[in-house]
Each structure stands twice: as C-alpha cells, then as structure tokens.
Motif scaffolding. Structure first.
Motif, mmCIF file in Angstrom:
data_model
loop_
_atom_site.group_PDB
_atom_site.id
_atom_site.type_symbol
_atom_site.label_atom_id
_atom_site.label_comp_id
_atom_site.label_asym_id
_atom_site.label_seq_id
_atom_site.Cartn_x
_atom_site.Cartn_y
_atom_site.Cartn_z
ATOM 1 N N ARG A 331 0.839 -1.205 0.000
ATOM 2 C CA ARG A 331 0.000 0.000 0.000
ATOM 3 C C ARG A 331 0.875 1.256 0.000
ATOM 4 N N ALA A 332 1.930 1.244 0.809
ATOM 5 C CA ALA A 332 2.838 2.385 0.853
ATOM 6 C C ALA A 332 3.568 2.567 -0.468
ATOM 7 N N ALA A 333 3.945 1.456 -1.096
ATOM 8 C CA ALA A 333 4.638 1.528 -2.383
ATOM 9 C C ALA A 333 3.722 2.110 -3.462
ATOM 10 N N PHE A 334 2.461 1.702 -3.461
ATOM 11 C CA PHE A 334 1.501 2.277 -4.407
ATOM 12 C C PHE A 334 1.377 3.776 -4.188
ATOM 13 N N LYS A 335 1.255 4.188 -2.930
ATOM 14 C CA LYS A 335 1.096 5.615 -2.627
ATOM 15 C C LYS A 335 2.312 6.403 -3.084
ATOM 16 N N ALA A 336 3.509 5.876 -2.813
ATOM 17 C CA ALA A 336 4.740 6.559 -3.215
ATOM 18 C C ALA A 336 4.877 6.639 -4.727
ATOM 19 N N SER A 337 4.257 5.688 -5.434
ATOM 20 C CA SER A 337 4.303 5.663 -6.907
ATOM 21 C C SER A 337 3.104 6.373 -7.527
ATOM 22 N N ASN A 338 2.341 7.085 -6.690
ATOM 23 C CA ASN A 338 1.155 7.834 -7.140
ATOM 24 C C ASN A 338 0.124 6.940 -7.817
ATOM 25 N N LEU A 339 -0.077 5.760 -7.242
ATOM 26 C CA LEU A 339 -1.058 4.812 -7.751
ATOM 27 C C LEU A 339 -2.130 4.572 -6.691
ATOM 28 N N ASP A 340 -3.303 4.179 -7.157
ATOM 29 C CA ASP A 340 -4.451 3.967 -6.278
ATOM 30 C C ASP A 340 -4.575 2.475 -5.967
ATOM 31 N N TYR A 341 -4.161 2.086 -4.787
ATOM 32 C CA TYR A 341 -4.197 0.680 -4.408
ATOM 33 C C TYR A 341 -5.629 0.161 -4.328
ATOM 34 N N THR A 342 -6.519 0.972 -3.791
ATOM 35 C CA THR A 342 -7.916 0.546 -3.642
ATOM 36 C C THR A 342 -8.539 0.262 -5.001
ATOM 37 N N ALA A 343 -8.224 1.108 -5.981
ATOM 38 C CA ALA A 343 -8.752 0.898 -7.334
ATOM 39 C C ALA A 343 -8.200 -0.395 -7.927
ATOM 40 N N GLN A 344 -6.913 -0.664 -7.713
ATOM 41 C CA GLN A 344 -6.325 -1.888 -8.235
ATOM 42 C C GLN A 344 -6.901 -3.124 -7.556
ATOM 43 N N LEU A 345 -7.197 -2.998 -6.294
ATOM 44 C CA LEU A 345 -7.777 -4.114 -5.555
ATOM 45 C C LEU A 345 -9.119 -4.525 -6.160
ATOM 46 N N ALA A 346 -9.834 -3.560 -6.723
ATOM 47 C CA ALA A 346 -11.148 -3.839 -7.316
ATOM 48 C C ALA A 346 -11.062 -4.199 -8.794
ATOM 49 N N ASN A 347 -9.864 -4.113 -9.381
ATOM 50 C CA ASN A 347 -9.685 -4.344 -10.814
ATOM 51 C C ASN A 347 -9.304 -5.801 -11.081
ATOM 52 N N TYR A 348 -10.190 -6.538 -11.729
ATOM 53 C CA TYR A 348 -9.947 -7.950 -12.025
ATOM 54 C C TYR A 348 -9.668 -8.185 -13.511
ATOM 55 N N ALA A 349 -9.530 -7.127 -14.269
ATOM 56 C CA ALA A 349 -9.358 -7.268 -15.719
ATOM 57 C C ALA A 349 -8.001 -7.848 -16.076
ATOM 58 N N GLN A 350 -7.965 -8.582 -17.191
ATOM 59 C CA GLN A 350 -6.693 -9.038 -17.726
ATOM 60 C C GLN A 350 -5.901 -7.839 -18.225
ATOM 61 N N THR A 351 -4.604 -8.060 -18.440
ATOM 62 C CA THR A 351 -3.808 -7.006 -19.048
ATOM 63 C C THR A 351 -4.475 -6.620 -20.362
ATOM 64 N N PRO A 352 -4.869 -5.358 -20.508
ATOM 65 C CA PRO A 352 -5.704 -4.985 -21.654
ATOM 66 C C PRO A 352 -5.009 -5.078 -23.006
ATOM 67 N N LEU A 353 -5.817 -5.333 -24.020
ATOM 68 C CA LEU A 353 -5.348 -5.309 -25.405
ATOM 69 C C LEU A 353 -5.900 -4.045 -26.061
ATOM 70 N N LYS A 354 -5.014 -3.169 -26.433
ATOM 71 C CA LYS A 354 -5.398 -1.940 -27.130
ATOM 72 C C LYS A 354 -4.706 -1.963 -28.478
ATOM 73 N N SER A 355 -5.445 -2.394 -29.493
ATOM 74 C CA SER A 355 -4.811 -2.614 -30.784
ATOM 75 C C SER A 355 -5.852 -2.581 -31.894
ATOM 76 N N VAL A 356 -5.352 -2.470 -33.103
ATOM 77 C CA VAL A 356 -6.207 -2.587 -34.283
ATOM 78 C C VAL A 356 -5.917 -3.919 -34.951
ATOM 79 N N ASP A 357 -6.871 -4.407 -35.700
ATOM 80 C CA ASP A 357 -6.709 -5.638 -36.461
ATOM 81 C C ASP A 357 -5.661 -5.409 -37.547
#
Length: 467
Positions: A331-357
């Motif tokens: 939690r401290a590492a997330f805060k120091a890296s300016n990331l939202d730990y609570t949001a990540q805890l609720a995120n169950y998505a796979q590593t996203p694919l952002k691409s065109v065919d």
C-alpha cells in the motif's frame, strides 16, 4: 506505529541510525518461473532497485550490499531465508505458505508482502502428457504415473484435481516427485504418463513439441499466484527498503505491460525460456494477470495452501493469515508511486489489449476471439479480431516466406491465451471459429452450436477456404 510510519513514508521510522552502515539486501529469485519477473529478474537486470533505495534521513550515509541468488523452486529458497542468508524471496502460494510455517517452526516469522502475478481461476499450473499420448483429459489418467515438483503450487493443484475426480491420491494414481528439468526428459522418453508443473512448463514443454497440455489449473477454479516474502525482523528494521523493493516491482510490472515483446526477449535471454512462451504470460490478455494487490482470492489461495500442507503432514500448525499476509508495504509503495491501491484491488481485468486488427485496421473491441501472430524479425506481435482473420493472414505470410515464431488464440471459455497449434477449434453454424484448450470442450461447444471440431491445421484450411 509501523503502519502509520510507512503510510506517511516517514524515512526515519527506526531509532538506530543507519549512518555509515552497510545494509545487506539479499534477494532470492526464481528466474525460470517467469511470472516472478517483476519481483526479481527484471529488477536485477534493469537496475531498478537502485532508483528507489533511500539515501536521506536515517539512510543518509548508508551503503547497500545488494545480493541476488537464483533458485529453480521455492523450497531451497525458503531454506536460505530461514537460515538468515536471504532477506526477500519470490515464490508461489503453496511454497510461500510453507515458508511461513518453516519460519514459525524456527521461532521466526516471515511476511507475504505482495502478489506479483496470478490467476483467480487457477491458470498457470497445468498437466501435460507426451505429445504421442492418446490421453485427452485428466479423467483418463487413473492408475497412471504423474510426476510433479513436490511442495510446489503445481503439487497442490494436482492433489485438488485428483480429489475432484473422486480418486485416492495414494491408490488411484502414482504421484512421484520430479523437477521440470528431469520431467522434460522423462516425457520424451515415455517414462511417465503425465507431468504437473507450475509456470511456465505446462506451456514451455508443448511449445517445444514433446508434450501436450490436457489440464489447466483454471479447470479447478482454485486461485493461484506467485508473490514476494520478506523476513519480518528485516522488514521491521528497514521498512523503507521493503517499500523500495516493491516500488521497483511496480515499475517492472509497468514495463512488462508497456512492451511485452521486448521484455519477453530479455527474459528469454536470461533464462532460456522461449520468448514466445514468456509472451503467453506477459502479453495482453495473458494466461495470468500481473497484479500486485492482495485480492481476497489470493488470500484464499494461501489459506488453501496451508490446509493442503496439513493434509500432507508438512505442517502441524496453522498460520494467522491476518499477520502472515501484510499489505502495509505494498500500500505504501503504491502511494509513493502515485497509484491507487484501492482501485487496483477492485480491478480484475486481464492485461488490456489496445490494438487494431492487422488485416483490417479496425480497432479490436471483442476480445473473446482474438488471435495473434509473432513473425520472426518483427518487434511487435500482429493482432487480429478473429482466428479467421489471423489464419488467412498466416497463409499469406507463409507464402511470402515469412518465418513464424508463434500463433496465439484466445480460449473462448476461459479467456486464457493459448498456443494455437496446440488448441482445438470449434465452428458454429455460421462457420465462426472458437478456440479451446481441450478437445472435449470444443466438442461440447460444436454440438451445442451445430458446428464441428477442428485441429489447428484443419481450422487454418477452413479459414482460408471461406475467405
């Protein structure tokens, strides 16, 4: 007190001055267990830890002695942690639980401080058979010899899978201890009927052509993960160093997400594990998610591992999950890296694919039928919205004399990334192809949809014929 100090990132949280002190940071890694990369290999190879180690406050004049030691499994790593030779270690839920028990037995304590990569469904562990075997599912292995690295997360998976079949693990199957480096040769020589293993061997052996995957941990629907542990006494003395290590893990994770092909190549260079297999895990929509947060399912996995250790009579005492799993540092590492730990805890998505065919140029929005092609000499994997598009493109690439490194297909039921040449495909009434790990899964789908079952060769032929 410690939690408040870390959460506020107070750098003078311990009273003894680190002035002029040489502080050891001894980290045990599992390089070939490639989903531990963000907790070891990449941090070491890219020098990420140095970026985050404290050099002010109580650490103003401190010097660091960073030591790395690689292991092929968690058990020997745990032995050296308990002996005081290592401060940190990366391993899976099952050996991680054993780590906690081993520390307790020695009158010490270790802490499970973060997840590195995992699957709430159980993907990552798997069972393979020799490529020439007629076995298509676990149910056909009754009375057969199955090898597994003992005290590994794959061992736990195998015991659960056997139990789901209603079998007695001591009578209905012959389970023997065998590390992956021995099992590979045994599979090729036909000395064993099947082998259960952890990341990446259930994918690596099939990719090398001498084995076929017939069971994925997701079929047991039992969460699994690899994560990082630390000696509790060390963490209490140097909490800022623990946070620094986890901040380095966060950056390594971000780099993997941004350039999976590049870092799959780096992992291959260091470990010998093929980049094409590394991409299965670290590419978008991969076999596992890279997730450093302590989701309830991962806490459950540790609890299940402890129960399994008791069943195996490897532990006569339990562990208090509320103290063994300690999320204050991540939690401290997330805060120091300016990331939202609570949001990540609720995120169950796979590593996203952002691409065109790659064939049509249109944005890919439906990820259930995605297929990919990695062409040798190309830095980026080509992505396609469907197997039909990919297989048609594949035929064209081959006619141009292109060397194909790997073809991937997204499993329509589990969503995990598969090596297309190892997958089964089922068509629906309209001829659209869906990919599956097992022939039985494809048959069930084809029957319901009025289609037919195809292997990779036939699926490729059909795709080209209908375009």
């Amino acid at each position: 007190m410690l939690r408040a100090a870390i959460a506020g990132l107070v750098l003078a949280s311990f009273t003894l001055s680190a002035s002029a002190e040489t502080i050891r940071i001894a980290i045990g890694t599992q390089d070939t267990t490639i989903n531990c990369a963000a907790g070891g290999l990449l941090i070491r190879e890219l020098g990420l830890l140095d970026k985050y180690l404290p050099h002010d406050g109580a650490y103003k004049d401190a010097k660091y002695d960073v030591q790395w030691k690689n292991f092929t499994s968690g058990a020997p790593l745990t032995n050296e942690m308990v002996a005081g030779k290592l401060d940190f270690g990366a391993m899976a839920d099952f050996p991680g639980a054993f780590n906690g028990v081993a520390f307790e037995t020695a009158g010490k304590h270790s802490l499970f401080i973060s997840v590195l990569s995992g699957s709430i469904k159980g993907s990552g562990n798997g069972i393979v058979v020799p490529s020439a075997s007629g076995v298509q599912s676990l149910s056909e292995l009754k009375g057969k010899t199955i090898s597994v690295p003992f005290a590994s997360t794959a061992h736990g998976m195998l015991l659960r899978a056997v139990a789901e079949q209603g079998w007695d693990p001591l009578k209905d199957v012959n389970i023997i201890a065998q590390p992956p480096e021995v099992a590979g040769s045994a599979l090729q020589a036909g000395k064993i009927d099947a082998h259960a293993d952890f990341v990446p061997f259930a994918e690596l052996f099939p990719s090398r052509g001498f084995a076929r995957k017939i069971y994925d941990g997701a079929q047991a629907n039992a969460p699994t993960f690899h994560g990082a542990l630390v000696d509790q006494a060390y963490a209490k003395k140097y909490p800022e160093i623990v946070v620094a290590y986890l901040r380095a893990s966060i950056e390594a994770n971000q780099l993997l997400a941004a350039e999976p092909e590049k870092y799959s190549e780096l992992i291959a260079k260091v470990t010998g594990v093929d980049a094409e297999v590394n991409y299965l895990f670290h590419g978008p929509l991969g076999v596992q998610t890279r997730d450093l947060s302590w989701k309830p399912e991962y806490r459950q996995a540790v609890g299940t591992a402890i129960d399994t250790l008791k069943l195996l009579k490897k532990a006569d005492r339990g562990l208090d999950l509320n103290t063994f799993i300690d999320d204050q540092y991540i939690r401290a590492a997330f805060k120091a890296s300016n990331l939202d730990y609570t949001a990540q805890l609720a995120n169950y998505a796979q590593t996203p694919l952002k691409s065109v065919d790659a064939a049509t140029g249109k944005a890919i929005s439906d990820f259930s039928h995605v297929a990919e092609i990695w062409v040798r000499g190309e830095d980026k994997v080509r992505r396609y919205a469907s197997a039909e598009e990919a297989f048609t493109a594949l035929a064209g690439l081959k006619s141009e004399g292109k060397n194909i490194r790997a073809v991937y297909a997204q499993a329509s039921d589990s969503g995990i990334k598969l090596l297309a040449e190892q997958a089964w495909f089922a068509s629906d009434a309209k001829g659209r192809l869906s990919a599956f790990l097992l022939k039985g899964q494809a048959q069930q789908f084809a029957s319901a949809q009025g289609g037919k079952v195809l292997d990779f060769t036939d699926a490729t032929t059909q795709a080209v014929a209908t375009r």
